[in-house]
Scaffold this motif. Structure first.
Motif, PDB file in Angstrom:
ATOM      1  N   UNK A 229      29.301  -7.858  90.350  1.00  0.00           N
ATOM      2  CA  UNK A 229      30.082  -8.773  91.194  1.00  0.00           C
ATOM      3  C   UNK A 229      31.565  -8.405  91.224  1.00  0.00           C
ATOM      4  N   UNK A 230      31.929  -7.325  90.555  1.00  0.00           N
ATOM      5  CA  UNK A 230      33.334  -6.908  90.525  1.00  0.00           C
ATOM      6  C   UNK A 230      33.814  -6.536  91.928  1.00  0.00           C
ATOM      7  N   UNK A 231      35.057  -6.947  92.255  1.00  0.00           N
ATOM      8  CA  UNK A 231      35.710  -6.556  93.488  1.00  0.00           C
ATOM      9  C   UNK A 231      37.132  -6.109  93.168  1.00  0.00           C
ATOM     10  N   UNK A 232      37.747  -5.281  94.016  1.00  0.00           N
ATOM     11  CA  UNK A 232      39.055  -4.703  93.695  1.00  0.00           C
ATOM     12  C   UNK A 232      40.169  -5.707  93.420  1.00  0.00           C
ATOM     13  N   UNK A 298      47.659  -4.136  90.553  1.00  0.00           N
ATOM     14  CA  UNK A 298      48.389  -3.396  91.582  1.00  0.00           C
ATOM     15  C   UNK A 298      47.576  -2.208  92.116  1.00  0.00           C
ATOM     16  N   UNK A 299      46.726  -1.639  91.262  1.00  0.00           N
ATOM     17  CA  UNK A 299      45.960  -0.454  91.664  1.00  0.00           C
ATOM     18  C   UNK A 299      44.757  -0.794  92.545  1.00  0.00           C
ATOM     19  N   UNK A 300      44.267  -2.028  92.471  1.00  0.00           N
ATOM     20  CA  UNK A 300      43.109  -2.441  93.272  1.00  0.00           C
ATOM     21  C   UNK A 300      41.968  -1.426  93.128  1.00  0.00           C
ATOM     22  N   UNK A 301      41.543  -1.187  91.904  1.00  0.00           N
ATOM     23  CA  UNK A 301      40.543  -0.154  91.618  1.00  0.00           C
ATOM     24  C   UNK A 301      39.167  -0.555  92.160  1.00  0.00           C
ATOM     25  N   UNK A 302      38.527   0.361  92.831  1.00  0.00           N
ATOM     26  CA  UNK A 302      37.160   0.158  93.316  1.00  0.00           C
ATOM     27  C   UNK A 302      36.189   0.893  92.402  1.00  0.00           C
ATOM     28  N   UNK A 311      30.718   6.223  84.029  1.00  0.00           N
ATOM     29  CA  UNK A 311      31.826   6.662  84.874  1.00  0.00           C
ATOM     30  C   UNK A 311      32.804   5.526  85.146  1.00  0.00           C
ATOM     31  N   UNK A 312      32.288   4.335  85.410  1.00  0.00           N
ATOM     32  CA  UNK A 312      33.146   3.232  85.846  1.00  0.00           C
ATOM     33  C   UNK A 312      33.899   2.531  84.719  1.00  0.00           C
ATOM     34  N   UNK A 313      33.288   2.398  83.561  1.00  0.00           N
ATOM     35  CA  UNK A 313      33.900   1.630  82.474  1.00  0.00           C
ATOM     36  C   UNK A 313      35.269   2.191  82.065  1.00  0.00           C
ATOM     37  N   UNK A 314      35.427   3.512  81.942  1.00  0.00           N
ATOM     38  CA  UNK A 314      36.732   4.046  81.509  1.00  0.00           C
ATOM     39  C   UNK A 314      37.857   3.864  82.529  1.00  0.00           C
ATOM     40  N   UNK A 315      37.535   3.481  83.747  1.00  0.00           N
ATOM     41  CA  UNK A 315      38.581   3.316  84.768  1.00  0.00           C
ATOM     42  C   UNK A 315      39.581   2.232  84.421  1.00  0.00           C
ATOM     43  N   UNK A 316      39.185   1.322  83.520  1.00  0.00           N
ATOM     44  CA  UNK A 316      40.023   0.160  83.224  1.00  0.00           C
ATOM     45  C   UNK A 316      40.717   0.254  81.869  1.00  0.00           C
ATOM     46  N   UNK A 317      40.701   1.442  81.299  1.00  0.00           N
ATOM     47  CA  UNK A 317      41.471   1.671  80.090  1.00  0.00           C
ATOM     48  C   UNK A 317      41.088   0.761  78.938  1.00  0.00           C
ATOM     49  N   UNK A 318      42.107   0.389  78.157  1.00  0.00           N
ATOM     50  CA  UNK A 318      41.811  -0.396  76.951  1.00  0.00           C
ATOM     51  C   UNK A 318      41.924  -1.898  77.152  1.00  0.00           C
ATOM     52  N   UNK A 319      41.852  -2.367  78.396  1.00  0.00           N
ATOM     53  CA  UNK A 319      41.733  -3.816  78.581  1.00  0.00           C
ATOM     54  C   UNK A 319      40.290  -4.245  78.330  1.00  0.00           C
ATOM     55  N   UNK A 320      39.372  -3.277  78.323  1.00  0.00           N
ATOM     56  CA  UNK A 320      37.978  -3.555  78.031  1.00  0.00           C
ATOM     57  C   UNK A 320      37.666  -3.211  76.581  1.00  0.00           C
TER      58      UNK A 320
END
Length: 324
Positions: A229-232, A298-302, A311-320
């Motif tokens: 359900x994630x959106x940018x 600000x990046x509005x990552x898709x 592949x997708x999990x590392x896109x959000x750095x260490x907030x996860x």
């Protein structure tokens, strides 16, 4: 009609264990038949060891598991069954599952509550509604309306009835941590704070579908969201609707401590000083987290679900939270 989870568990355990016993008996009967056909009675084993029976067997506690089952990957405990129930409840909170229909509901990229309602047999009368914004906060108290522990209680009421809520919470808490000293609600909250994500990662083989936002070791802010359900614009909403209110809440609590110090006695002042130190550490941690969330907003990552978690999990750095 109100229902006890204990009764459901006992019925499930009896069914699962009867299936185990039947399969074992069937395999031993086949061994006997083939031994007779090939004139090998007495030369080949007829009995099947418990550890080689490949269906589930449920025990109330790990201590009850006999040595003969060691090495059987299908053995489960009461805690395992309750963890599965909690996982299903979280799935209902996100709309992946529903009490009203069988199977997956929201499992396509960008799904919203509108898609959920469209799949309900009666959209006007839904047993349990998922969260609208795809956020389940896991804080040290019920600060937010969609606090995960609050929603878990609502799930228990929807699934099992209001009359049995307290007894069902006690059963869940005892299964999770029999030696816990706190109340059932405290035990359940501690589970969500400290253990749920690890259990979820284990179930999904380190490819979680519910992702944990974690500000850090001080526990200033944690929340789950469902990757499907994630959106940018997710992080922009998270920042304004959750992180900023949590920052304001910490400021207010620190102000309350400062106001209470003048009238406090020696012991009270020591307790207040300890709490102030804890809150100041959380405030610093949350400030850093807010800056990271701001940058992500600000990046509005898709993301593309076809790329998978790896592949997708590392896109959000260490907030996860780290996947262990």
């Amino acid at each position: 009609m109100a229902t006890l989870i204990r009764d459901k568990y006992e019925a499930h355990k009896a069914e699962v264990n009867a299936r185990f016993d039947q399969l074992k008996a069937n395999e031993e009967e086949l061994n006997r038949i083939f031994a007779e056909i090939y004139n090998m009675v007495g030369e080949v084993p007829i009995e099947v060891e418990d550890k080689y029976v490949s269906v589930a067997r449920v025990f109330d506690t790990a201590d009850e598991i006999p040595e003969s089952f060691k090495g059987n990957n299908y053995v489960r405990t009461m805690r395992d069954e309750i963890v599965s129930l909690i996982s299903y409840a979280v799935g209902c909170m996100f709309g992946r599952y529903s009490l009203d229909v069988v199977g997956l509901v929201l499992a396509n990229q960008g799904d919203t509550v509108n898609e959920y309602l469209a799949k309900m047999p009666d959209p006007a009368h839904v047993s349990f509604m998922p969260v609208a914004d795809n956020v389940l906060p896991i804080t040290d108290d019920a600060y937010f309306e969609n606090d995960i522990c609050t929603l878990f209680e609502r799930f228990l009421v929807a699934a099992y009835g209001a009359e049995t809520l307290e007894e069902n919470l006690r059963f869940v808490a005892d299964a999770l941590s029999p030696a816990a000293k706190g109340t059932p609600r405290e035990t359940v909250r501690a589970y969500f704070q400290k253990e749920f994500f690890a259990d979820h990662c284990k179930t999904y083989k380190k490819r979680p579908i519910y992702w944990l936002l974690d500000a850090g070791k001080k526990g200033s802010f944690r929340a789950l969201f469902y990757m499907h359900r994630y959106q940018p614009d997710f992080f922009a909403h998270l920042r304004t609707a959750y992180v900023h209110p949590q920052q304001e809440r910490l400021r207010a609590r620190l102000d309350d401590i400062a106001a209470a110090e003048d009238a406090a006695n020696g012991r009270q002042k020591a307790a207040l000083a300890k709490e102030e130190k804890r809150l100041l550490a959380q405030q610093t941690e949350l400030r850093t987290f807010e800056e990271k969330v701001h940058a992500l907003a600000d990046q509005m990552i898709a993301i593309d679900l076809d790329d998978g978690v790896k592949v997708n999990y590392p896109k959000f750095g260490d907030v996860l939270a780290k996947i262990k």
